[in-house]
Structure formats: structure tokens, C-alpha cells
Design an enzyme around this catalytic site. Structure first.
Site, PDB file in Angstrom:
ATOM      1  N   GLU A  91      -1.585   3.690 -11.424  1.00 43.10           N
ATOM      2  CA  GLU A  91      -1.366   2.456 -10.665  1.00 43.10           C
ATOM      3  C   GLU A  91      -1.571   1.318 -11.651  1.00 43.10           C
ATOM      4  OE1 GLU A  91      -2.348  -1.016  -8.479  1.00 43.10           O
ATOM      5  OE2 GLU A  91      -4.077   0.296  -8.361  1.00 43.10           O
ATOM      6  N   CYS A 107      -4.704  -6.152  -6.967  1.00 48.67           N
ATOM      7  CA  CYS A 107      -3.274  -5.827  -6.953  1.00 48.67           C
ATOM      8  C   CYS A 107      -2.613  -6.415  -5.717  1.00 48.67           C
ATOM      9  CB  CYS A 107      -3.073  -4.318  -6.996  1.00 48.67           C
ATOM     10  SG  CYS A 107      -3.956  -3.428  -5.732  1.00 48.67           S
TER      11      CYS A 107
END
Length: 335
Positions: A272, A306
Site C-alpha cells: 500500500e 492515505c
């Protein structure tokens, strides 16, 4: 807003400040090991304040940890799922018991606002309970039977997992990646970001206290450019789980794709590499909610998520009104 919880939070901050400056050693095959190299983890809001000193493993110690994981895997992958799940659930219980202490460590080591820390502990607890339950569900496998055939679909551990975690979610992300791997029967090595190694050491203590056997989980702080790269390329690693920058993530993908001498499998990479969100505001939006949401998302944790808003896309008919209000709302923040 809850005075009792706030008092406990402040008491934990006071208690944790009394523990600053301690040394935290890597955990290899159930033993705390000494290292020739250390790093000071400091308070980013006050760099003169040393949160703790962490030992950084060498290449040789990384190989020792890998050998221990390989040996422990023989038993761990065959350990009954209910037993593995119980250990991970116990970790979730310990996280809840130590919530305020963990909040305080995160506040001091990463400069994270207390409200964000508290939510992060909740997320880490959820990961423990969720992955334990999911493994119990998956353990039964599936039957796909048709006339004349008995078809059985089942899951097994992949092997050894290397977890490389980021600093901005120093508890929830490493805990989630680690317990998912452990409960599925994989021996797991955790290499946290250097600037958030003390909270990772606390995570390691919790997993040990929960009953994870020696060699099954190992805490291996080290330089990403040397030890991290060595572990990524190691022939005995089966899975690499990474959260961090695109640059490093892409390098991990490239290195993991190379078959090393003696390697019998292809490595799997779960990466990620961040991302930022846009918020779209049209003329039907409640501007009070839009302004409050954008300000919290963009600046609630210095944009270090994020899920942080990095751009607002606003229709022209409400643009001027939105901009003026979001500017004033931002001015009111206490930095």
C-alpha cells in the site's frame, strides 16, 4: 469530551514520560539481543526529548531471525486454528487494557494528536478480532461436490512473512499486517519505520504476552536500506507486506520478483503505497459540513493519512463562498 477518559489519558502521558529514554532490543527467537548499532527515537515536536533507544539488527542477525522463523514454521503452520485465533484475540484484549498507555507513546513518539491515537488503538483491536474470526471462517474450507466427484478447497499457510510498516500509523498498520499473517499460520518478522520503533516494541511486547511462541513472531528493527533490502531479497521469505512510499514499494516489487538461488517459490508482495483523496463539493452541498469535513481531513493529522483530503474540487457557483469559509475555518485551528 469525556472528563474521566481525558483524565486517564493525561495520567498515562505523565506515567509514560517517566519511562522515556529506555533501550529496546530486537526480539530474535524469543530472546532480546544486543546490537552494535542503535538509533534514538525522538519526539518530533521536541527533538531534544529522546523517547527511547532502539537496537538495530545486523545482516547476520537478520539471517539468524530468518533461520529461527523457518524452524518455528514447522510447528506453527500445523497449530490448530482455534489456538492461533485465541492468541490473536488475547492480543486484542491486551491492546484494550493498555489503550491509554499506547495512546501516550504514540503522542510522544510520532506527534500524533490524542484523538487520532485513540482511534488507532481501536483499529488495532478490530484487526485482531477480525482476522481471528476470518481465519476461523476460512479454516473450514469449501466443498464443491458434483455427481461422481468430491472436490475440496482448503487454505494453508504460505510460509514466512516480512512486514515493513510506516511511521504515520505506528500501531494499527503493523499490528494488522502482523496478526493477519500470524493467525493464518505464517511466521512473521516485523521491521518498523525507524522513527516509530518504540511503539512497535510495545506492540512486540503485547504479542509476546499474548502467547505467540518463540520464533513465530520476531521484532527486527533495522536500516531499511541494508537490513530491510536484505530481508526482501532473502530466499526464505514467502510474502512481503509493505506500507510506505511509492519509491520503496516499487523497489520491493522489483527485488521480490528476482528468483534467488535455492528459492523454491515466487514471492507475493502486498504493498500500500499511499494516496490522497479529493473532495468534490457541488452546489447542493451543505457548506458547513463540507468546510468542516475538508478542514478535518486535510489538517486533522497534518495530512499524514492515505485518506487525507489533498484537493477540494468545487463547483464554480459555490467556489468563492467555500474558499472564504474554508480559509477562515483553517485560520481558527490551534497549531
Amino acid at each position: 469530551a469525556d472528563a474521566a477518559l481525558r483524565d486517564r489519558a493525561f495520567a498515562a502521558l505523565t506515567a509514560v514520560r517517566q519511562q522515556l529514554g529506555r533501550t529496546y532490543s530486537p526480539l530474535i527467537d524469543g530472546e532480546s539481543v544486543s546490537t552494535s548499532q542503535t538509533v534514538n527515537s525522538v519526539n518530533p515536536s521536541d527533538p531534544a526529548e529522546i523517547i527511547g533507544t532502539v537496537g538495530l539488527i545486523s545482516i547476520e542477525q537478520a539471517d539468524t531471525a530468518m533461520a529461527a522463523a523457518k524452524q518455528a514454521l514447522i510447528t506453527w503452520r500445523k497449530t490448530p486454528v482455534p489456538q492461533r485465533a485465541a492468541i490473536i484475540r488475547k492480543a486484542g484484549t491486551l491492546l484494550e487494557e493498555r489503550r491509554h498507555e499506547l495512546n501516550a507513546w504514540m503522542v510522544l513518539e510520532t506527534g500524533k494528536p490524542l484523538r487520532e491515537c485513540d482511534g488507532e488503538v481501536s483499529e488495532a483491536i478490530d484487526f485482531c478480532y477480525y482476522y481471528a474470526a476470518e481465519m476461523e471462517r476460512l479454516e473450514t474450507g469449501h466443498h464443491y461436490n458434483i455427481a461422481g466427484e468430491t472436490n475440496r478447497y482448503h487454505y494453508q499457510a504460505r510460509g514466512i512473512t516480512l512486514v515493513i510498516s510506516p511511521w504515520n500509523f505506528p500501531l494499527a498498520i503493523p499490528m494488522g499486517m502482523t496478526v493477519a499473517s500470524l493467525v493464518a499460520g505464517n511466521c512473521t518478522l516485523l521491521k518498523p519505520a525507524e522513527v516509530s520503533t518504540v511503539i512497535a516494541a510495545k506492540l512486540a511486547e503485547i504479542l509476546v504476552d499474548a502467547g505467540v511462541p518463540n520464533g513465530v513472531f520476531q521484532f527486527v528493527p533495522g536500516k531499511g536500506s541494508t537490513v530491510g533490502a536484505h530481508l526482501v531479497k532473502h530466499r526464505d521469505v514467502n510474502t512481503i507486506v509493505f506500507t510506505g512510499s511509492q519509491e520503496v514499494g516499487c523497489q520491493i516489487f522489483a527485488d521480490a520478483a528476482i528468483l534467488q538461488p535455492g528459492q523454491k517459490h515466487l514471492k507475493r508482495v502486498i504493498a500500500e503505497m499511499g494516496g490522497k483523496n479529493g473532495v468534490i463539493v457541488d452546489e447542493s452541498a451543505d457548506l458547513d459540513q463540507a468546510v468542516a469535513g475538508v478542514v478535518k481531513s486535510a489538517f486533522g493529522y497534518s495530512g499524514q493519512k492515505c485518506s487525507a483530503c489533498s484537493r477540494a474540487i468545487v463547483l464554480e457557483s459555490v467556489y468563492d463562498s467555500f474558499v472564504s469559509r474554508v480559509v477562515e475555518a483553517t485560520r481558527s485551528l490551534n497549531v
